[in-house]
Every structure is written in C-alpha cells, then in structure tokens.
Design a protein around this motif. Sequence first.
Motif, PDB file in Angstrom:
ATOM      1  N   SER A  90       0.828  -1.213   0.000  1.00  0.00           N
ATOM      2  CA  SER A  90       0.000   0.000   0.000  1.00  0.00           C
ATOM      3  C   SER A  90       0.858   1.257   0.000  1.00  0.00           C
ATOM      4  CB  SER A  90      -0.914   0.007   1.226  1.00  0.00           C
ATOM      5  OG  SER A  90      -1.765  -1.106   1.188  1.00  0.00           O
ATOM      6  N   LEU A  92       0.550   5.313 -12.481  1.00  0.00           N
ATOM      7  CA  LEU A  92      -0.267   4.375 -11.716  1.00  0.00           C
ATOM      8  C   LEU A  92       0.019   2.931 -12.104  1.00  0.00           C
ATOM      9  CD1 LEU A  92      -2.523   3.894  -9.669  1.00  0.00           C
ATOM     10  CD2 LEU A  92      -4.154   4.082 -11.564  1.00  0.00           C
ATOM     11  N   LEU A 106       4.350  -2.704  -9.274  1.00  0.00           N
ATOM     12  CA  LEU A 106       5.330  -2.836  -8.194  1.00  0.00           C
ATOM     13  C   LEU A 106       4.680  -3.450  -6.957  1.00  0.00           C
ATOM     14  CD1 LEU A 106       8.169  -2.223  -7.038  1.00  0.00           C
ATOM     15  CD2 LEU A 106       7.283   0.013  -6.390  1.00  0.00           C
ATOM     16  N   SER A 107       3.503  -2.970  -6.598  1.00  0.00           N
ATOM     17  CA  SER A 107       2.797  -3.504  -5.437  1.00  0.00           C
ATOM     18  C   SER A 107       2.393  -4.956  -5.648  1.00  0.00           C
ATOM     19  CB  SER A 107       1.559  -2.664  -5.138  1.00  0.00           C
ATOM     20  OG  SER A 107       1.936  -1.363  -4.773  1.00  0.00           O
ATOM     21  N   LEU A 122       3.691   6.129  -3.804  1.00  0.00           N
ATOM     22  CA  LEU A 122       4.887   6.736  -4.383  1.00  0.00           C
ATOM     23  C   LEU A 122       4.527   7.518  -5.643  1.00  0.00           C
ATOM     24  CD1 LEU A 122       7.438   3.788  -4.089  1.00  0.00           C
ATOM     25  CD2 LEU A 122       7.335   5.858  -2.689  1.00  0.00           C
ATOM     26  N   GLY A 149       4.707   8.611  -9.499  1.00  0.00           N
ATOM     27  CA  GLY A 149       4.970   7.873 -10.727  1.00  0.00           C
ATOM     28  C   GLY A 149       3.682   7.414 -11.365  1.00  0.00           C
ATOM     29  N   ARG A 194       3.151   1.781 -10.337  1.00  0.00           N
ATOM     30  CA  ARG A 194       2.926   1.603  -8.901  1.00  0.00           C
ATOM     31  C   ARG A 194       2.111   0.337  -8.631  1.00  0.00           C
ATOM     32  NH1 ARG A 194       0.198   6.785  -7.050  1.00  0.00           N
ATOM     33  NH2 ARG A 194      -0.485   6.832  -9.201  1.00  0.00           N
ATOM     34  N   TRP A 243       3.768   1.544  -1.361  1.00  0.00           N
ATOM     35  CA  TRP A 243       4.305   1.704  -2.709  1.00  0.00           C
ATOM     36  C   TRP A 243       3.288   2.283  -3.674  1.00  0.00           C
ATOM     37  CZ3 TRP A 243       7.173  -3.580  -2.577  1.00  0.00           C
ATOM     38  CH2 TRP A 243       8.390  -3.399  -1.932  1.00  0.00           C
ATOM     39  N   LEU A 244       2.013   2.101  -3.387  1.00  0.00           N
ATOM     40  CA  LEU A 244       0.988   2.721  -4.223  1.00  0.00           C
ATOM     41  C   LEU A 244       0.984   4.233  -4.077  1.00  0.00           C
ATOM     42  CD1 LEU A 244      -2.071   0.338  -3.859  1.00  0.00           C
ATOM     43  CD2 LEU A 244      -0.722   0.777  -5.915  1.00  0.00           C
TER      44      LEU A 244
END
Length: 131
Positions: free
Chosen positions: A57, A66, A72-73, A62, A64, A69, A59-60
Amino acid sequence: MASEETARPGPIRWLRYSVGGRLPAELAPWVLKDATSRAWRWRLAARNFVYLLPLASVWLLLPGPLGLRLSLSLMALVVGVFYSQAYGDESVELRVAKHGFAYGQARAIRRERAIAADAANREVYEAIYRS
C-alpha cells in the motif's frame, strides 16, 4: 486433536499472531490445528499477506505512473507470498514450537494424514481397477 473443538483467537489476537506474536496458552491447540489443517498453506499465505499489504500500500503512494505503482505492489505481494510458501514448512514448525509443541510435530501430523489418505486412495483404486 484436530477433530476437537478448539477456541479461536479474536481478530486482534489473530493479527498479532499473523505477524509473529505469541497467543495465550489456552489457544495453543488452535495453533496446532492451524498448522496441520488441510488448508495450512492457504492460511500461511493469508497470514503473510497481512503484513505484506501495508508495504504494498505504501508503494501505491509513491510518485509515478499508476501502472508502474500497481505492478510494483502486485509484484511485491506475489514475491512475498512465494517466499513465504517456499519457507512455509519451517516457518510453521517454528510457530508451533513457540507455542509449546515439539519441533516437527506439525510436520509429523501432516505426514501421517497424507499416508492415511494415500492408503485410502490406494484401496479405492484397487477396488475399482484391480478387481
């Protein structure tokens, strides 16, 4: 012992247990049941998902795109659950030992159940295909 009705931890105690906390002694039978049930791998994944979710969550949030993100999550969750499953047997044995049972007891119970299930399946196979 798994067939007995055992007390379950409440939501707060379960969250604490999920992140490695110890439950009271009266819940030790539930810990063994949790570690030896047919769905023990799914339960392990759920416990590990609990403490991976806050990291994913963050990392969401951060900066950049969507899509980046989200990917990555999602990758963090997939890799985290994968590694929790890869080392799950040892993790569960340590959790059971922390609650007063012998190290290796959960593995032995699961092995006995698997042997019994294999024998029952073999009998069914023999009755159907070897008669």
